[in-house]
Design a protein around this motif. Structure first.
Motif, PDB file in Angstrom:
ATOM      1  N   TYR A  34      -4.927  37.754  16.489  1.00 41.57           N
ATOM      2  CA  TYR A  34      -5.387  37.715  17.878  1.00 41.57           C
ATOM      3  C   TYR A  34      -4.184  37.860  18.796  1.00 41.57           C
ATOM      4  CZ  TYR A  34     -10.058  36.176  16.574  1.00 41.57           C
ATOM      5  OH  TYR A  34     -11.324  36.127  16.050  1.00 41.57           O
ATOM      6  N   GLN A  36      -3.004  36.875  22.804  1.00 42.84           N
ATOM      7  CA  GLN A  36      -3.360  36.073  23.972  1.00 42.84           C
ATOM      8  C   GLN A  36      -2.344  36.318  25.085  1.00 42.84           C
ATOM      9  OE1 GLN A  36      -3.213  31.749  23.513  1.00 42.84           O
ATOM     10  NE2 GLN A  36      -4.952  31.494  24.912  1.00 42.84           N
ATOM     11  N   GLY A  39      -2.700  32.497  30.218  1.00 39.38           N
ATOM     12  CA  GLY A  39      -3.844  32.054  31.006  1.00 39.38           C
ATOM     13  C   GLY A  39      -5.155  32.715  30.648  1.00 39.38           C
ATOM     14  N   GLU A  40      -5.138  33.517  29.585  1.00 34.18           N
ATOM     15  CA  GLU A  40      -6.361  34.219  29.201  1.00 34.18           C
ATOM     16  C   GLU A  40      -6.839  33.788  27.823  1.00 34.18           C
ATOM     17  OE1 GLU A  40      -5.142  38.304  31.636  1.00 34.18           O
ATOM     18  OE2 GLU A  40      -5.897  38.433  29.581  1.00 34.18           O
ATOM     19  N   PRO A  42      -7.756  34.255  23.867  1.00 37.00           N
ATOM     20  CA  PRO A  42      -7.290  35.101  22.757  1.00 37.00           C
ATOM     21  C   PRO A  42      -8.268  36.244  22.539  1.00 37.00           C
ATOM     22  CG  PRO A  42      -7.208  32.768  22.161  1.00 37.00           C
ATOM     23  CD  PRO A  42      -7.967  32.861  23.448  1.00 37.00           C
ATOM     24  N   PHE A  87      -1.161  35.642  17.522  1.00 35.07           N
ATOM     25  CA  PHE A  87      -1.449  34.556  16.588  1.00 35.07           C
ATOM     26  C   PHE A  87      -2.065  35.111  15.312  1.00 35.07           C
ATOM     27  CE2 PHE A  87      -0.531  31.017  19.270  1.00 35.07           C
ATOM     28  CZ  PHE A  87      -0.900  31.372  20.559  1.00 35.07           C
ATOM     29  N   PHE A 101      -4.572  28.499  12.745  1.00 28.24           N
ATOM     30  CA  PHE A 101      -3.681  29.422  13.436  1.00 28.24           C
ATOM     31  C   PHE A 101      -2.229  28.980  13.356  1.00 28.24           C
ATOM     32  CE2 PHE A 101      -6.371  32.501  15.457  1.00 28.24           C
ATOM     33  CZ  PHE A 101      -7.609  31.888  15.567  1.00 28.24           C
ATOM     34  N   GLY A 102      -1.339  29.983  13.337  1.00 33.22           N
ATOM     35  CA  GLY A 102       0.083  29.726  13.431  1.00 33.22           C
ATOM     36  C   GLY A 102       0.480  29.422  14.870  1.00 33.22           C
ATOM     37  N   LYS A 103       1.790  29.206  15.055  1.00 34.02           N
ATOM     38  CA  LYS A 103       2.277  28.822  16.386  1.00 34.02           C
ATOM     39  C   LYS A 103       2.441  30.020  17.318  1.00 34.02           C
ATOM     40  CE  LYS A 103       4.485  24.515  15.039  1.00 34.02           C
ATOM     41  NZ  LYS A 103       5.684  23.653  15.103  1.00 34.02           N
ATOM     42  N   ARG A 106       5.765  35.434  20.450  1.00 31.96           N
ATOM     43  CA  ARG A 106       5.724  35.935  21.824  1.00 31.96           C
ATOM     44  C   ARG A 106       6.403  37.300  21.876  1.00 31.96           C
ATOM     45  NH1 ARG A 106       6.934  30.865  21.884  1.00 31.96           N
ATOM     46  NH2 ARG A 106       9.172  31.186  22.101  1.00 31.96           N
TER      47      ARG A 106
ATOM     48  N   GLY B  42      -0.391  27.336  19.005  1.00 34.70           N
ATOM     49  CA  GLY B  42      -1.582  28.069  18.630  1.00 34.70           C
ATOM     50  C   GLY B  42      -2.817  27.181  18.732  1.00 34.70           C
ATOM     51  N   PRO B  43      -3.994  27.802  18.761  1.00 34.50           N
ATOM     52  CA  PRO B  43      -5.225  27.006  18.800  1.00 34.50           C
ATOM     53  C   PRO B  43      -5.357  26.154  17.543  1.00 34.50           C
ATOM     54  CG  PRO B  43      -5.648  29.318  19.325  1.00 34.50           C
ATOM     55  CD  PRO B  43      -4.262  29.251  18.790  1.00 34.50           C
TER      56      PRO B  43
END
Lengths: 111, 114
Positions: A34, A36, A39-40, A42, A87, A101-103, A106, B42-43
């Motif tokens: 995904y 992201q 502010g939006e 994913p 992600f 999910f991973g971290k 960016r 992440g989520p």
């Protein structure tokens, strides 16, 4: 059991390529990617399933090495719109419908 | 609607207050997921519904968190006696069926506990 993503951050110039990696310590059934933006929500990019099936957008390319429990997302000829946090999410072979999910990685694209 | 809708978009709660966060999934989507996303992370999975059945709630941080989807469509995540550590963005996602299909995320509810 959170997947590990690398690199943590990437800065590219428009038109350059990037690879984002995702690695898990457990046997996987599927990998989900995904993107992201700040502010939006994913946004779905791709699902890669055990056995080789892939579902996703045509312009996105990714691989899934089941034996190594790794996946890579390939971004070629990057555009400004590719900027955001990527992600990967993984589901184990027990198929519990739980995506971890991973971290995130960016990605910033410079003009 | 065309996508997953969450309300409110922003919520400020005083510590100790109860809050209720709403998710309207895409019509016809069987599966509904709740995630918690801390800043720069992440989520994190909270809970999962298939129709009205809550099949997994292993990610709920404490018994102060409760989720329901009584008619298999709209879902509500309730947090009782909010604490500062509950401050995060709460994301809802829905899919046609399970995790084999694309999940559509809502824009989330940003909860700030003061």
């Amino acid at each position: 059991q959170q997947p590990v993503q690398s690199p943590q951050a990437v800065i590219l110039r428009e038109g350059e390529d990037a690879v984002i990696n995702c690695s898990s310590s457990k046997a996987l059934y599927s990998v989900h990617w995904y993107r992201q933006k700040h502010g939006e929500a994913p946004v779905f990019l791709m699902i890669l399933l055990k056995g080789g099936e892939q579902k996703g957008h045509e312009k996105i390319s990714a691989s899934f090495n089941e034996k190594k429990q790794q996946s890579s997302l390939y971004l070629t000829a990057s555009q400004l719109s590719y900027s955001g946090t990527y992600f990967c999410g993984t589901e184990g072979v027990n198929r519990d419908d739980k995506i971890i999910f991973g971290k995130g990685t960016r990605l910033h694209i410079l003009p | 609607g065309a996508g997953v809708s969450q309300s409110p978009r922003y919520k400020v709660a005083k510590r100790g207050q109860d809050v209720a966060l709403r998710c309207d999934p895409i019509s016809g989507h069987v599966s509904l997921f709740w995630y918690q996303q801390a800043l720069g992370q992440g989520p994190e999975f909270l809970t999962y519904f298939q129709n009205e059945a809550q099949l997994d709630k292993s990610g709920l941080p404490s018994d102060r968190f409760f989720a329901e989807r009584p008619e298999g469509s709209v879902s509500t995540l309730k947090i009782q006696r909010t604490q500062q550590e509950d401050s995060a963005v709460y994301l809802c996602a829905s899919s046609l069926q399970g995790t084999n299909t694309e999940a559509f995320f809502g824009q989330g509810t940003r909860l700030t506990v003061v």
